[in-house]
Scaffold this active site. Sequence first.
Site, mmCIF file in Angstrom:
data_model
loop_
_atom_site.group_PDB
_atom_site.id
_atom_site.type_symbol
_atom_site.label_atom_id
_atom_site.label_comp_id
_atom_site.label_asym_id
_atom_site.label_seq_id
_atom_site.Cartn_x
_atom_site.Cartn_y
_atom_site.Cartn_z
ATOM 1 C CG HIS A 67 0.325 6.626 5.467
ATOM 2 N ND1 HIS A 67 1.609 7.336 5.987
ATOM 3 C CD2 HIS A 67 0.674 5.436 5.451
ATOM 4 C CE1 HIS A 67 2.436 6.324 6.400
ATOM 5 N NE2 HIS A 67 1.853 5.184 5.674
ATOM 6 C CG HIS A 82 -0.366 1.028 7.105
ATOM 7 N ND1 HIS A 82 0.625 0.608 8.167
ATOM 8 C CD2 HIS A 82 0.064 1.857 6.348
ATOM 9 C CE1 HIS A 82 1.721 1.471 7.761
ATOM 10 N NE2 HIS A 82 1.582 1.986 6.702
ATOM 11 C CD GLU A 83 -0.902 2.572 2.688
ATOM 12 O OE1 GLU A 83 -0.596 3.521 2.584
ATOM 13 O OE2 GLU A 83 -0.152 1.371 3.155
ATOM 14 C CB CYS A 115 5.367 1.889 7.215
ATOM 15 S SG CYS A 115 4.857 3.562 6.303
ATOM 16 C CG LEU A 116 6.298 0.993 1.024
ATOM 17 C CD1 LEU A 116 5.887 1.334 -0.220
ATOM 18 C CD2 LEU A 116 7.448 -0.190 0.546
ATOM 19 C CD GLN A 127 3.303 5.663 2.540
ATOM 20 O OE1 GLN A 127 2.281 5.104 2.084
ATOM 21 N NE2 GLN A 127 4.324 5.118 2.983
ATOM 22 N N GLY A 184 0.738 -1.297 -0.148
ATOM 23 C CA GLY A 184 0.141 -0.101 0.059
ATOM 24 C C GLY A 184 0.877 1.085 -0.106
#
Length: 158
Positions: free
Chosen positions: A134, A130-131, A88-89, A51, A46
Site C-alpha cells: 500500500h 500487503h500493507e 483489503c479494507l 488507506q 492491517g
Amino acid sequence: MALRTIRTEGDPVLKKTSRPVQEMTPRIRELIVDMLDTMYDAMGVGLAAPQVGILKRIVTIDVGEGPIVLINPEILESSGEQTGDEGCLSVPGMAGQVTRPNHVKVKALDINMEEVIYEGEELLARAFCHEIDHLDGKMYTELVEGELHQVTYDDDEE
Ligand code: ZN
C-alpha cells in the site's frame, strides 16, 4: 481518538507512493492511534496510512497477537510461498487468491522511532507484504489469481 474514513478502490490516493516519516510528532502519534482504532472498528488485520488518505509510510497490523506499528518498513528477507485468500479494507466484502512469501522479515521504526525487527509467517507474512505494498501504491487486486469473489462468513477462515 477518532475513526478515520477508509478510502476505497478507485480513490487516487491508493495509487500514490507514500513518503517516509522523518520524526515523531503529536499529529503522527494521533494518526497511529486513529489507524489502530479504525482497523479494529473495521475488523481488519492491517491498515496502511494511505488507506485513510495520509501519504506517510505507516502501517498498523494485528493478526490476533497484539498491535504492531511499522514506520518506514522495509522487507529484509522473504522465503517460501503461500497461496490463499486475501482481502483489503479498501475493497470491502471481496477477496481473491494471492501468492505471497510464507516467511517475511521486516525492519521498521516503532512509535518511539526506535528500530524494530519482526519476523512473520503465514497470515502475518501476508499482512506485512500487503500493507507495505500500500505504501508504494500497490493494491492486492493487481496480484489476484483468477477472479475476486464475495466474502461470505461461512468460508471466511484463513
Ligand atoms: Zn489493503
